[in-house]
Design a protein around this motif. Structure first.
Motif, PDB file in Angstrom:
ATOM      1  N   ALA A  27       0.853  -1.189   0.000  1.00 40.74           N
ATOM      2  CA  ALA A  27       0.000   0.000   0.000  1.00 40.74           C
ATOM      3  C   ALA A  27       0.890   1.241   0.000  1.00 40.74           C
ATOM      4  O   ALA A  27       1.677   1.456   0.907  1.00 40.74           O
ATOM      5  CB  ALA A  27      -0.903  -0.008   1.220  1.00 40.74           C
ATOM      6  N   LEU A  54      -6.934  -1.554   1.721  1.00 41.59           N
ATOM      7  CA  LEU A  54      -6.236  -1.724   2.986  1.00 41.59           C
ATOM      8  C   LEU A  54      -6.964  -2.704   3.893  1.00 41.59           C
ATOM      9  O   LEU A  54      -8.171  -2.916   3.757  1.00 41.59           O
ATOM     10  CB  LEU A  54      -6.156  -0.373   3.699  1.00 41.59           C
ATOM     11  CG  LEU A  54      -5.568   0.782   2.882  1.00 41.59           C
ATOM     12  CD1 LEU A  54      -5.704   2.087   3.652  1.00 41.59           C
ATOM     13  CD2 LEU A  54      -4.125   0.513   2.515  1.00 41.59           C
ATOM     14  N   SER A  59      -4.634  -0.588   9.647  1.00 46.33           N
ATOM     15  CA  SER A  59      -4.418   0.666   8.925  1.00 46.33           C
ATOM     16  C   SER A  59      -4.996   1.794   9.759  1.00 46.33           C
ATOM     17  O   SER A  59      -6.176   1.785  10.109  1.00 46.33           O
ATOM     18  CB  SER A  59      -5.102   0.612   7.557  1.00 46.33           C
ATOM     19  OG  SER A  59      -4.595  -0.484   6.816  1.00 46.33           O
ATOM     20  N   LYS A  60      -4.153   2.746  10.108  1.00 49.24           N
ATOM     21  CA  LYS A  60      -4.611   3.831  10.974  1.00 49.24           C
ATOM     22  C   LYS A  60      -3.706   5.041  10.822  1.00 49.24           C
ATOM     23  O   LYS A  60      -2.635   4.961  10.211  1.00 49.24           O
ATOM     24  CB  LYS A  60      -4.628   3.373  12.423  1.00 49.24           C
ATOM     25  CG  LYS A  60      -3.254   2.947  12.911  1.00 49.24           C
ATOM     26  CD  LYS A  60      -3.272   2.587  14.371  1.00 49.24           C
ATOM     27  CE  LYS A  60      -1.860   2.272  14.849  1.00 49.24           C
ATOM     28  NZ  LYS A  60      -1.743   2.057  16.275  1.00 49.24           N
ATOM     29  N   ILE A  77     -11.886   3.519   7.789  1.00 52.38           N
ATOM     30  CA  ILE A  77     -11.478   3.239   6.418  1.00 52.38           C
ATOM     31  C   ILE A  77     -12.658   3.573   5.512  1.00 52.38           C
ATOM     32  O   ILE A  77     -13.801   3.274   5.839  1.00 52.38           O
ATOM     33  CB  ILE A  77     -11.079   1.756   6.256  1.00 52.38           C
ATOM     34  CG1 ILE A  77      -9.932   1.395   7.216  1.00 52.38           C
ATOM     35  CG2 ILE A  77     -10.678   1.449   4.808  1.00 52.38           C
ATOM     36  CD1 ILE A  77      -8.656   2.191   7.029  1.00 52.38           C
ATOM     37  N   ILE A  84      -7.669   6.069   4.493  1.00 50.57           N
ATOM     38  CA  ILE A  84      -7.790   6.174   5.940  1.00 50.57           C
ATOM     39  C   ILE A  84      -8.304   7.584   6.207  1.00 50.57           C
ATOM     40  O   ILE A  84      -7.722   8.561   5.720  1.00 50.57           O
ATOM     41  CB  ILE A  84      -6.437   5.990   6.646  1.00 50.57           C
ATOM     42  CG1 ILE A  84      -5.791   4.665   6.256  1.00 50.57           C
ATOM     43  CG2 ILE A  84      -6.607   6.070   8.164  1.00 50.57           C
ATOM     44  CD1 ILE A  84      -4.365   4.505   6.788  1.00 50.57           C
ATOM     45  N   TRP A 101       1.154   7.571   9.718  1.00 50.57           N
ATOM     46  CA  TRP A 101       0.219   6.521   9.283  1.00 50.57           C
ATOM     47  C   TRP A 101       0.893   5.158   9.182  1.00 50.57           C
ATOM     48  O   TRP A 101       2.105   5.046   8.997  1.00 50.57           O
ATOM     49  CB  TRP A 101      -0.443   6.886   7.955  1.00 50.57           C
ATOM     50  CG  TRP A 101       0.492   7.121   6.803  1.00 50.57           C
ATOM     51  CD1 TRP A 101       0.973   8.328   6.361  1.00 50.57           C
ATOM     52  CD2 TRP A 101       1.060   6.131   5.923  1.00 50.57           C
ATOM     53  NE1 TRP A 101       1.798   8.131   5.289  1.00 50.57           N
ATOM     54  CE2 TRP A 101       1.866   6.807   4.991  1.00 50.57           C
ATOM     55  CE3 TRP A 101       0.955   4.743   5.830  1.00 50.57           C
ATOM     56  CZ2 TRP A 101       2.571   6.129   3.979  1.00 50.57           C
ATOM     57  CZ3 TRP A 101       1.656   4.064   4.831  1.00 50.57           C
ATOM     58  CH2 TRP A 101       2.452   4.776   3.921  1.00 50.57           C
ATOM     59  N   GLN A 102       0.030   4.141   9.330  1.00 51.07           N
ATOM     60  CA  GLN A 102       0.424   2.752   9.111  1.00 51.07           C
ATOM     61  C   GLN A 102      -0.658   2.149   8.246  1.00 51.07           C
ATOM     62  O   GLN A 102      -1.836   2.388   8.484  1.00 51.07           O
ATOM     63  CB  GLN A 102       0.463   1.979  10.416  1.00 51.07           C
ATOM     64  CG  GLN A 102       1.589   2.393  11.330  1.00 51.07           C
ATOM     65  CD  GLN A 102       1.461   1.735  12.701  1.00 51.07           C
ATOM     66  OE1 GLN A 102       0.918   0.644  12.816  1.00 51.07           O
ATOM     67  NE2 GLN A 102       1.947   2.418  13.705  1.00 51.07           N
ATOM     68  N   ALA A 103      -0.244   1.405   7.252  1.00 50.32           N
ATOM     69  CA  ALA A 103      -1.215   0.785   6.361  1.00 50.32           C
ATOM     70  C   ALA A 103      -0.807  -0.656   6.093  1.00 50.32           C
ATOM     71  O   ALA A 103       0.381  -0.968   6.020  1.00 50.32           O
ATOM     72  CB  ALA A 103      -1.297   1.552   5.043  1.00 50.32           C
ATOM     73  N   ALA A 104      -1.800  -1.527   5.967  1.00 52.97           N
ATOM     74  CA  ALA A 104      -1.535  -2.919   5.585  1.00 52.97           C
ATOM     75  C   ALA A 104      -2.323  -3.205   4.314  1.00 52.97           C
ATOM     76  O   ALA A 104      -3.522  -2.932   4.242  1.00 52.97           O
ATOM     77  CB  ALA A 104      -1.958  -3.865   6.695  1.00 52.97           C
ATOM     78  N   LYS A 111       2.941  -4.402   5.450  1.00 53.23           N
ATOM     79  CA  LYS A 111       2.718  -3.122   6.116  1.00 53.23           C
ATOM     80  C   LYS A 111       3.661  -2.045   5.598  1.00 53.23           C
ATOM     81  O   LYS A 111       4.836  -2.313   5.322  1.00 53.23           O
ATOM     82  CB  LYS A 111       2.900  -3.295   7.626  1.00 53.23           C
ATOM     83  CG  LYS A 111       1.765  -4.121   8.204  1.00 53.23           C
ATOM     84  CD  LYS A 111       1.920  -4.365   9.688  1.00 53.23           C
ATOM     85  CE  LYS A 111       0.726  -5.183  10.174  1.00 53.23           C
ATOM     86  NZ  LYS A 111       1.063  -6.091  11.235  1.00 53.23           N
ATOM     87  N   ASN A 113       4.426   2.401   6.196  1.00 51.09           N
ATOM     88  CA  ASN A 113       4.126   3.521   7.079  1.00 51.09           C
ATOM     89  C   ASN A 113       4.826   4.767   6.579  1.00 51.09           C
ATOM     90  O   ASN A 113       5.689   4.702   5.704  1.00 51.09           O
ATOM     91  CB  ASN A 113       4.546   3.190   8.524  1.00 51.09           C
ATOM     92  CG  ASN A 113       6.022   2.917   8.635  1.00 51.09           C
ATOM     93  OD1 ASN A 113       6.845   3.816   8.567  1.00 51.09           O
ATOM     94  ND2 ASN A 113       6.371   1.642   8.777  1.00 51.09           N
TER      95      ASN A 113
END
Ligand SMILES: [Cu+2]
Length: 121
Positions: A27, A54, A59-60, A77, A84, A101-104, A111, A113
């Motif tokens: 991502a 995501l 994801s946050k 989401i 996000i 941010w962190q996304a998967a 992951k 970020n």
């Protein structure tokens, strides 16, 4: 020397291909609102849009101000799974902010970020 150079160039090209191949399965942040490094009126929401769907659970985003203090943000989401959306639980005061941010990725769980900085006027 010429020969040596061409070997190095070949290695560099191979490495670039490997990096491109790996990146396409992750991502990647495509755009944000506010835009990176923009100076804006206090936003009601912060939206980070990615190149692929995501996994919501991983994801946050978090919102911090210059001194490292965190601002309370509710994250969700978007219905299409690619953004996000963070809603600050209060009006943002003028100042410098950093979105972390962190996304998967939904397809392989990998992951990624990063951060996006913006300023509230
Ligand atoms: Cu991946």
């Amino acid at each position: 020397m010429r020969h040596r150079h061409s070997i190095l160039a070949g290695l560099a090209a191979g490495a670039a291909l490997l990096v491109a191949g790996a990146a396409s399965a992750h991502a990647r942040l495509v755009t944000s609102d506010p835009a990176a490094n923009a100076a804006v009126a206090a936003p009601k929401a912060i939206t980070l849009t990615f190149n692929e769907k995501l996994t919501p659970a991983f994801s946050k985003l978090e919102l911090g101000i210059a001194d490292g203090m965190k601002i309370e943000v509710k994250t969700a989401i978007s219905p299409d799974g690619r953004s996000i959306v963070g809603t600050p639980q209060g009006k943002l005061m003028p100042g410098a902010y950093t979105v972390t941010w962190q996304a998967a990725a939904a397809d392989d769980g990998h992951k990624t970020n990063g951060t996006v900085a913006f300023t509230v006027k």
